[in-house]
Structure formats: structure tokens, C-alpha cells
Design an enzyme around this catalytic site. Structure first.
Site, PDB file in Angstrom:
ATOM      1  N   GLY A  60       0.837  -1.196   0.000  1.00 22.10           N
ATOM      2  CA  GLY A  60       0.000   0.000   0.000  1.00 22.10           C
ATOM      3  C   GLY A  60       0.871   1.244   0.000  1.00 22.10           C
ATOM      4  NE  ARG A  61      -2.708   6.966   0.742  1.00 22.42           N
ATOM      5  CZ  ARG A  61      -3.931   6.575   1.076  1.00 22.42           C
ATOM      6  NH1 ARG A  61      -4.098   5.615   1.962  1.00 22.42           N
ATOM      7  NH2 ARG A  61      -4.994   7.144   0.514  1.00 22.42           N
ATOM      8  CB  ILE A  62       3.295   2.356   4.675  1.00 25.06           C
ATOM      9  CG1 ILE A  62       2.505   3.480   5.354  1.00 25.06           C
ATOM     10  CG2 ILE A  62       4.562   2.047   5.466  1.00 25.06           C
ATOM     11  CD1 ILE A  62       1.932   3.108   6.718  1.00 25.06           C
ATOM     12  NE  ARG A  94      -2.760  -0.819  14.441  1.00 24.47           N
ATOM     13  CZ  ARG A  94      -2.234   0.366  14.143  1.00 24.47           C
ATOM     14  NH1 ARG A  94      -0.923   0.474  13.979  1.00 24.47           N
ATOM     15  NH2 ARG A  94      -2.991   1.431  13.991  1.00 24.47           N
ATOM     16  CD  GLU A 137       1.732  -1.171  20.516  1.00 22.84           C
ATOM     17  OE1 GLU A 137       1.611   0.065  20.572  1.00 22.84           O
ATOM     18  OE2 GLU A 137       2.336  -1.758  19.599  1.00 22.84           O
ATOM     19  CG  HIS A 172       3.342   2.311  18.174  1.00 23.56           C
ATOM     20  ND1 HIS A 172       2.320   1.414  18.311  1.00 23.56           N
ATOM     21  CD2 HIS A 172       3.140   2.914  16.976  1.00 23.56           C
ATOM     22  CE1 HIS A 172       1.516   1.474  17.257  1.00 23.56           C
ATOM     23  NE2 HIS A 172       2.004   2.379  16.433  1.00 23.56           N
TER      24      HIS A 172
END
Length: 317
Positions: A155-157, A236, A265, A283
């Protein structure tokens, strides 16, 4: 004027932008909301701006009769919100894509370099006073230039990471995605995650969270990876079976891992903390002021548009 509740402290510029449009109340705690707080927010406010770990799951919406009509999530990931349950109650959910792309890709590169070049381990040696000085075989790691990066989720990332790897480090790019992507750089789509793992020197996970990707990465993927390869997760935490990851790192099945997210987390397994070949960040994916400001402004714009009777620019469908 619509009443809006911000569930965490946000940058001052974001709060000011929200106050220009709404009657705003800011919850001062930085901890996730408790179920009673979430139910109260739905009953007392026209809109709520929640964020990661504010778990608005289906049970939170069960009582019905909510005053709230929009949840403007601060973040691109929204697997902590029961979108279908919210929609059934007439509540719109929005998110903040775009603003997080480059900063998250940068953290992926940070983790890749730290893990491959043993930077975290090296810093611990220096800080402990145990460093005896340079020598030709000191802490030899993996040189990233010209290697193969395998990206799971383009995707974008994922595409932003691919550009950094290809143009910045001359890396070959392979990827696994549900559909073929039209990219502006050379990249080969693999038939399966295991096939990608077999070829990649670095495996990076960029998929969204949720039931479909829970424990997507487990023993089979780590078994397919090369012994010198490194594993990076910026998606995630629950996408990865942490027990399988610890086993792979302990046994030398893979050389190292870099993580910015964790399955439960902020709890991180002691077995993972104890491993020298694991780079662990708290994070930090979007932890830059201008990025958090951009995220907040997108969330505020989603609220503004909703209450103005316009289509929010980032409605979750």
C-alpha cells in the site's frame, strides 16, 4: 456548536483548530480509555476523536441511543474500532491516511539499518563500558546495499519503503500483495509470503491490522527465511506470532528483527527483551511533531466536514 471529545492530549495547534469549530473537551490522560469512559463519551458528545488502544469494539455500542454520530480516529489504523457495529448505530468512522506514510516508512528504514548493522547491540556495548576498541571482525552485520527487500503489503507505506530501498540503497524489491501493483520502480510480485521469505534478505510487514491479518506471520514464514535475513514489523503487533518470532531469533533461524509494534503493547515479552538480536522501539512510527500535527488536522477536517453536512474526506468504508 457541536460538542467534541478528544480522548488524549494532542499538539496545541490541533486543539486550537478543533476549538475554532467545536465546543471541545480534552481528556488529560495519555492512557487508553476504559469501557465506561467510552460509553460515556458516546452518550455525552456529538463527536469523538479517539486513537490507538481506545478499543471501541462492538460491545461498547450495544446500549444504543448514542448522541455521538462520528468517530474521527487519530491514526490510519482503525482495527481498534468496531466499524460495522458503529455503522449499525448510525456512527461514521474516519481515519487519517496519507499523513503517516513517509514517517512510518522512515521508521522501517531505521529498524532495517539498526537490525542489519547491529546498532542497538553496539550502543549497549558502549554504554556498558565493555567496548574494547575497533578491530576488523568487530560486530559484523549485514550490508544492505544491493540486497533484496521483501515487502508484505504494497500500500502507501509499502511503496514508500520500496522507493527508499531501491533508490537509496540499490536494493531489489519483491513484494506480496493481494493484487498486482502498478509501481514506478522495478518490483516483482511473489505468489506467496513463504516464497517472498525464501528470497528476501530483509522482510518488512506493512499490512493493516484486523482479523484477516492476525498472526499472518508465524513459524512457516520464519522457517522459510534465510539464516542471515532480518525481519521488520511496522504494521500492527498482532500480525506476528511473537512466540514464533522469539523461537526464530533464539535458534538462529533468522539473524535479527526490528519491531515498532507488539502483540499486547505496551507489554513486551521478557523473552523478546532479553534477545540481543532484537531491536525494540516504543511505537515511534509517527512520532514527529509535524506528523502528529498533520494527523490531527486531518481528523479535525473530517469532523468539520461531517458536521457541515459534507462527505468526510477520509471516511472508512
Amino acid at each position: 456548536m457541536s460538542r467534541v471529545f478528544l480522548t488524549r492530549p494532542l499538539p496545541e495547534s490541533v486543539i486550537a483548530a478543533a476549538e475554532a469549530h467545536f465546543d471541545v473537551e480534552v481528556r488529560e490522560s495519555t492512557l487508553p480509555m476504559k469501557p465506561a469512559e467510552m460509553r460515556a463519551a458516546l452518550a455525552l458528545y456529538d463527536g469523538v476523536l479517539p486513537t490507538l488502544r481506545d478499543n471501541f469494539d462492538a460491545e461498547i455500542f450495544e446500549e444504543g441511543g448514542h448522541r455521538c454520530k462520528v468517530l474521527a480516529n487519530f491514526g490510519v489504523g482503525y482495527n481498534h474500532i468496531g466499524v460495522d457495529a458503529a455503522r449499525a448505530c448510525g456512527i461514521t468512522v474516519t481515519n487519517t491516511p496519507g499523513a503517516v506514510t513517509d514517517s512510518t516508512a522512515d521508521i522501517a528504514m531505521t529498524l532495517m539499518l539498526m537490525s542489519a548493522r547491529r546498532a542497538g547491540e553496539g550502543e549497549r556495548v558502549v554504554r556498558s563500558g565493555a567496548w574494547e576498541g575497533w578491530h576488523p571482525t568487530q560486530m559484523l552485520g549485514l550490508h544492505l546495499g544491493g540486497k533484496t527487500v521483501g515487502i508484505i503489503g504494497m500500500g502507501r507505506i509499502g511503496q514508500a519503503i520500496a522507493k527508499r530501498c531501491h533508490h537509496g540503497f540499490g536494493m531489489d524489491v519483491i513484494y506480496q500483495n493481494r493484487s498486482e501493483k502498478s509501481l514506478d520502480l522495478p518490483a516483482t510480485r511473489m505468489d506467496s509470503i513463504e516464497a517472498l521469505a525464501e528470497r528476501a534478505d530483509v522482510v518488512v510487514v506493512c499490512v493493516p491490522g484486523g482479523a484477516e491479518t492476525h498472526h499472518l506471520i508465524g513459524h512457516d514464514v520464519f522457517a522459510a527465511m534465510q539464516a542471515h535475513a532480518h525481519f521488520i514489523n511496522i504494521s500492527r503487533g498482532d500480525v506476528v506470532n511473537e512466540v514464533a518470532l522469539v523461537d526464530a531469533l533464539k535458534s538462529g533461524q533468522i539473524a535479527g528483527a526490528g519491531l515498532d509494534v507488539y502483540e499486547h503493547e505496551p507489554k513486551v515479552p521478557p523473552a523478546l527483551i532479553a534477545l540481543e538480536n532484537a531491536v525494540l522501539l516504543p511505537h515511534l512510527g509517527t512520532a514527529a511533531l509535524e506528523v502528529r500535527e498533520a494527523m490531527g488536522m486531518l481528523a479535525v477536517e473530517n469532523l468539520r466536514a461531517f458536521f457541515a453536512g459534507e462527505a468526510p474526506p477520509n471516511a472508512v468504508t
